[in-house]
Design an enzyme around this catalytic site. Structure first.
Site, PDB file in Angstrom:
ATOM      1  N   ASP A 204      -1.225  -2.981  -0.021  1.00  0.00           N
ATOM      2  CA  ASP A 204      -1.649  -1.578   0.032  1.00  0.00           C
ATOM      3  C   ASP A 204      -0.929  -0.855  -1.113  1.00  0.00           C
ATOM      4  O   ASP A 204       0.309  -0.807  -1.157  1.00  0.00           O
ATOM      5  CB  ASP A 204      -1.263  -0.990   1.400  1.00  0.00           C
ATOM      6  CG  ASP A 204      -1.713   0.460   1.562  1.00  0.00           C
ATOM      7  OD1 ASP A 204      -1.962   1.138   0.545  1.00  0.00           O
ATOM      8  OD2 ASP A 204      -1.785   0.926   2.718  1.00  0.00           O
ATOM      9  N   ARG A 389      10.837  14.036   2.258  1.00  0.00           N
ATOM     10  CA  ARG A 389      10.261  13.224   1.167  1.00  0.00           C
ATOM     11  C   ARG A 389       9.907  14.108  -0.020  1.00  0.00           C
ATOM     12  O   ARG A 389       9.310  15.180   0.149  1.00  0.00           O
ATOM     13  CB  ARG A 389       8.954  12.580   1.632  1.00  0.00           C
ATOM     14  CG  ARG A 389       9.073  11.211   2.162  1.00  0.00           C
ATOM     15  CD  ARG A 389       7.750  10.498   2.350  1.00  0.00           C
ATOM     16  NE  ARG A 389       6.544  11.287   2.462  1.00  0.00           N
ATOM     17  CZ  ARG A 389       5.308  10.788   2.519  1.00  0.00           C
ATOM     18  NH1 ARG A 389       5.135   9.483   2.438  1.00  0.00           N
ATOM     19  NH2 ARG A 389       4.252  11.556   2.636  1.00  0.00           N
TER      20      ARG A 389
HETATM   21  C1  LIG Z   1       0.566   3.240   2.749  1.00  0.00           C
HETATM   22  C2  LIG Z   1      -0.569   4.073   3.231  1.00  0.00           C
HETATM   23  N1  LIG Z   1      -1.728   3.487   3.568  1.00  0.00           N
HETATM   24  C3  LIG Z   1      -2.783   4.218   4.008  1.00  0.00           C
HETATM   25  C4  LIG Z   1      -2.685   5.585   4.115  1.00  0.00           C
HETATM   26  C5  LIG Z   1      -3.821   6.427   4.616  1.00  0.00           C
HETATM   27  O1  LIG Z   1      -5.017   5.807   4.759  1.00  0.00           O
HETATM   28  P1  LIG Z   1      -6.356   6.696   4.867  1.00  0.00           P
HETATM   29  O2  LIG Z   1      -6.589   7.270   3.505  1.00  0.00           O
HETATM   30  O3  LIG Z   1      -7.371   5.753   5.318  1.00  0.00           O
HETATM   31  O4  LIG Z   1      -6.097   7.813   5.814  1.00  0.00           O
HETATM   32  C6  LIG Z   1      -1.504   6.239   3.771  1.00  0.00           C
HETATM   33  C7  LIG Z   1      -1.417   7.710   3.876  1.00  0.00           C
HETATM   34  O5  LIG Z   1      -0.465   8.346   3.557  1.00  0.00           O
HETATM   35  C8  LIG Z   1      -0.425   5.465   3.311  1.00  0.00           C
HETATM   36  O6  LIG Z   1       0.733   6.038   3.001  1.00  0.00           O
END
Ligand SMILES: Cc1ncc(COP(=O)(O)O)c(C=O)c1O
Length: 430
Positions: A204, A389
């Site tokens: 991610d 943060r």
């Molecule tokens: C590591 C990470 N993954 C996913 C998301 C959010 O996913 P989505 O855009 O599907 O709400 C965040 C949101 O801050 C994030 O920090």
């Protein structure tokens, strides 16, 4: 002020800004005069060009050209077209990445594809491994995928990763830069270790894309997803992206077999036949208003390429975060704030988090009232520390902003402003 930060003065910060190769890029953004915006890790600032670009899609492409715009304005191919522009920012090749859907939805697609492939290659493997402090949506998506593929979600902390990565692991899912601490993994090293035990990797890049150099192909990663609304400045709810290594992209089907991922969507075939390659990761009709805003975020990176691109962005990010950490260590420790972001350059992203034993939420509200906008991430159910943060985004954050933000923080803490009742009422979004 202690010795270590004597050389960091407001004047020195202004001098750093004057010599900043990315300095002029700040002018590409709308930034309210009375705000020091340190939350680009959550919602990137608005590029100046976005309002007119979105208005053009509304008034001309939608208003006048109507349905022809799917062809004449390039709407239909925009997930691929904009994806190719983003690909170079994360070390992907042309035709390997599409901009579409949300990070959560894209995670579901790649986790299912990875789980299916892993089970085909190694039927006895039963573990989807991730990190306890991964962003919750990643863990929630993994929980669903585990049910469908008869896998077990195991969680470790970063220190325990090497020992948790054993022969039972089918898929390793990690966020490259941790949303809480800003700690960054060595993507190439971890991927190599995962491949060494026969596991596939899902990364991610929500806090990496546009913030730190990423080279998906050199790292030999398997799958990646990421977010358009943070460092890529695509706007609230911007479309996300998905990438799969060409080694694995067509080895399995992603499960959301919508018509945009069909090999010939306008054949209106009753049976699903996936596109070859990353195009099968498309699902349904995308928002062209959101895509137009996303394109403007990517335009700014093209401007930045003329003055050093991601190399310059990384150099400035490290310099900004160094100054911020040093000033906080020297001036905020006495108020109980402790930096939890790694200090070593190779192990951190572009935000810095300070643990606050008491009143962290109220402190952030009091800072916001002073015009310094960061955010708060509570320890919550996991019992981790409450964090303030601060995202330092090299395209528009100046060194003097860092100085002024710390000055505000110190004054706010000295005056105990955060104890006022209006700062202690929790809102829905923190
Ligand atoms: C590591 C990470 N993954 C996913 C998301 C959010 O996913 P989505 O855009 O599907 O709400 C965040 C949101 O801050 C994030 O920090």
């Amino acid at each position: 002020m202690n010795k270590r930060t004597d050389h960091i003065t407001r004047e020195a910060c202004i001098a750093l800004d004057q010599h900043d190769p990315l300095g002029a890029i700040r002018d590409a953004f709308v930034l309210p005069a009375s705000t020091i915006y340190l939350d680009g890790n959550s919602l990137g600032a608005l590029p100046k060009a976005t309002a007119a670009a979105v208005a053009k899609v509304v008034t001309q492409e939608w208003g006048q050209d109507l349905i022809q715009s799917w062809n004449t304005a390039g709407w239909f191919m925009s997930p691929q077209h904009q994806g190719n522009r983003l690909a170079s920012i994360v070390g992907a090749g042309p035709g390997e990445l599409v901009i579409t859907d949300t990070t959560s939805v894209n995670l579901y697609k790649v986790l299912c594809a990875a789980a299916e492939l892993a089970r085909k290659q190694h039927p006895s493997k039963r573990v989807l491994l991730s990190e306890t402090s991964n962003f919750p949506t990643d863990l929630y998506m993994a929980q669903s995928v585990c049910k469908h593929y008869d896998l077990r979600l195991e969680l470790t902390d970063a220190k325990g990763l090497a020992s948790a990565l054993n022969g039972d692991v089918a898929v390793l899912m990690l966020t490259h830069v941790n949303y809480r601490t800003g700690a960054m993994y060595d993507m190439a090293g971890v991927t190599q270790a995962a491949h060494g035990v026969g596991a596939l990797t899902v990364w991610d890049l929500a806090h990496s894309a546009g913030a730190v150099p990423v080279d998906l192909n050199s790292a030999n990663a398997d799958y990646a997803v990421g977010c358009g609304y943070k460092y890529l400045n695509g706007g609230p709810g911007a479309p996300a992206f998905v990438w799969a290594n060409s080694r694995v992209v067509s080895a399995t089907k992603q499960p959301l077999s919508g018509w945009w991922g069909h090999a010939s969507p306008f054949a209106f075939d009753a049976n699903y036949v996936p596109q070859v390659g990353i195009d099968q990761y498309l699902c349904g009709t995308q928002s062209m208003l959101a895509m137009a805003a996303m394109a403007c975020g990517l335009d700014v990176f093209e401007q930045a390429n003329a003055v050093g691109g991601m190399t310059a962005i990384r150099a400035k990010s490290l310099a900004l975060t160094d100054v911020f950490m040093d000033l906080c260590a020297a001036r905020c420790t006495e108020f109980g704030l402790v930096n939890v972001t790694p200090t070593a350059h190779q192990t951190r992203g572009s935000h810095v988090s300070l643990a606050a034993p008491n009143g962290g939420y109220a402190m952030m509200q009091a800072l916001i009232a002073r015009g310094v906008v960061g955010d708060f991430r509570g320890g919550g159910a996991t019992g981790e520390a409450d964090l303030l943060r601060f995202g330092l985004t090299p395209l528009y954050t100046r060194f003097v902003d860092v100085w002024d933000a710390v000055e505000h923080m110190v004054r706010m803490l000295q005056a105990n402003e955060w104890q006022r009742s209006e700062f202690n009422r929790t809102q829905a979004v923190t």
